[in-house]
Design an enzyme around this catalytic site. Structure first.
Site, PDB file in Angstrom:
ATOM      1  N   CYS A 188      31.421  47.355  51.175  1.00 53.64           N
ATOM      2  CA  CYS A 188      30.222  47.210  50.354  1.00 53.64           C
ATOM      3  C   CYS A 188      29.004  46.900  51.224  1.00 53.64           C
ATOM      4  O   CYS A 188      27.928  47.468  51.038  1.00 53.64           O
ATOM      5  CB  CYS A 188      30.459  46.092  49.337  1.00 53.64           C
ATOM      6  N   CYS A 234      33.804  42.770  45.022  1.00 49.02           N
ATOM      7  CA  CYS A 234      32.384  42.945  45.306  1.00 49.02           C
ATOM      8  C   CYS A 234      31.705  43.858  44.280  1.00 49.02           C
ATOM      9  O   CYS A 234      32.097  45.011  44.110  1.00 49.02           O
ATOM     10  CB  CYS A 234      32.231  43.540  46.708  1.00 49.02           C
TER      11      CYS A 234
END
Length: 376
Positions: free
Chosen positions: A108, A205
């Site tokens: 991410c 995430c």
């Protein structure tokens, strides 16, 4: 006045980061990143928010708006849903389908927060991007930038930032890296920031809390298989899908009978076997070396010879003394100075020299007595 585009998540860390930047004289533009759409992405099973009046992501956006209003900064909302699916989530699923254990936070950061987000910031003529990570950066004009651990040892997040390259790092600021979490909370309280007491986000995430096993069933069919005692080769139970377990795991095995606790010590993906061992499993979990692929080396010059440093093979693990050498530009062989427990393919190896984060990569193979542990 230098312009900084800050990832404003609706949490206390990014809120205090916004205040620090503004106090330092930057023009601060807050951006709330929307990277996940539950309805679009078939996020049904395992989602605790299906019946909620407002989803956590929308609540976070509302909190980010309150923070921006309180601090007097502009807030924009930008979607990176396609980028997150294409570059983070598909890899995440592919690795789990192989029985490996990926780290979505690292992906991410690499593809969203410091790529898509950075590209957006450049499009509006920003000088820097900033986040609320607990890390530090030293910029040296005309030379490499250095990423250092955050001063709060309990919150240091350089492990998750190991895939940042020089161009990304040179464009980044980490305004709270010199602060501890209690100091961040206290400053937020002193400034009456609306999210001063908001709990930290947890879970995957940008996706959040999920019943993980049910969540994965949205995308990967579960296939039950045998749990085998690696010491005796005896079948001792049935697993619910090899993807749900990680090396060293103790909880959730549901193996009955007397005696000590059971641990996951390996996976045989081809035959869908989960290897376990009862009691002191260290002899099965310890390894002496590893091959690390997809290595990102943050300094512009790589060491030519054997190089001594430290490494973490999972977040919050203590530093391990290691010796490394580059097999090729993107692959490192790591020799452990002492055997290390539960080094797991698919997870990240991150390298340090004192407080400086040197980079990291993906654990590809694990070795003991000069032989690859093929059951991992």
């Amino acid at each position: 006045m230098k312009r900084v585009v800050l990832g404003l998540s609706g949490g206390v860390d990014s809120a205090v980061a916004a205040y620090v930047l503004k106090n330092q004289g930057y023009e601060v533009i807050g951006v709330f990143m929307r990277n996940w759409d539950s309805s679009l992405n078939n996020d049904i099973l395992g989602n605790p928010n299906n019946d909620a009046d407002i989803c956590p992501q929308e609540q976070d956006y509302n909190d980010a708006k309150k923070v921006a209003e309180h601090l007097g900064i502009e807030l924009r909302r930008v979607d990176f849903i396609k980028e997150y699916w294409d570059y983070v989530f598909t890899y995440f699923l592919d690795e789990y389908a192989k029985g490996r254990t990926p780290n979505p936070d690292i992906l991410c950061n690499k593809h969203i927060k410091f790529k898509a987000f950075l590209d957006y910031a450049k499009s509006i003529d920003a000088d820097y991007i900033a986040t609320g990570h607990y890390a530090r950066v030293e910029h040296h004009e005309g030379h490499d930038s250095f990423m250092l651990r955050g001063v709060d040892n309990n919150k240091d997040q350089t492990y998750f930032l190991c895939q940042l390259n020089q161009s990304q790092l040179q464009a980044s600021l980490f305004p709270i890296g010199d602060m501890t979490k209690p100091e961040v909370r206290q400053l937020a309280e002193d400034l009456n920031i609306p999210v001063a007491h908001k709990k930290d986000s947890t879970g995957i995430c940008f996706i959040g809390e999920r019943d993980f096993r049910k969540f994965l069933k949205n995308y990967i069919p579960a296939k039950n298989g045998k749990m085998v005692n690696i010491a005796t080769h005896e079948v001792v139970g049935e697993h619910q899908g090899i993807m749900y377990y990680t090396i060293g795991q103790r909880k959730g095995l549901n193996i009955g009978g007397p005696g000590d606790a059971w641990f996951v010590v390996g996976k045989e993906y081809k035959n869908n076997i989960l290897y376990v061992c009862q009691g002191d499993s260290n002899q099965w979990l310890m390894s002496e070396g590893a091959l690390i692929s997809d290595v990102n080396w943050i300094p512009s010059i790589k060491p030519n010879d054997e190089y001594d440093c430290t490494a973490k093979f999972r977040y919050r693990q203590k530093d391990n003394d290691v010796s490394i050498h580059f097999v090729d530009d993107n692959t490192i062989y790591v020799t452990f100075k002492k055997p290390v427990k539960a080094v797991t393919p698919g997870q990240a190896a991150v390298f340090y020299q004192d407080d400086v984060c040197l980079g990291g990569g993906t654990i590809d193979k694990v070795y003991k007595n000069g032989k690859e542990l093929t059951y991992l």
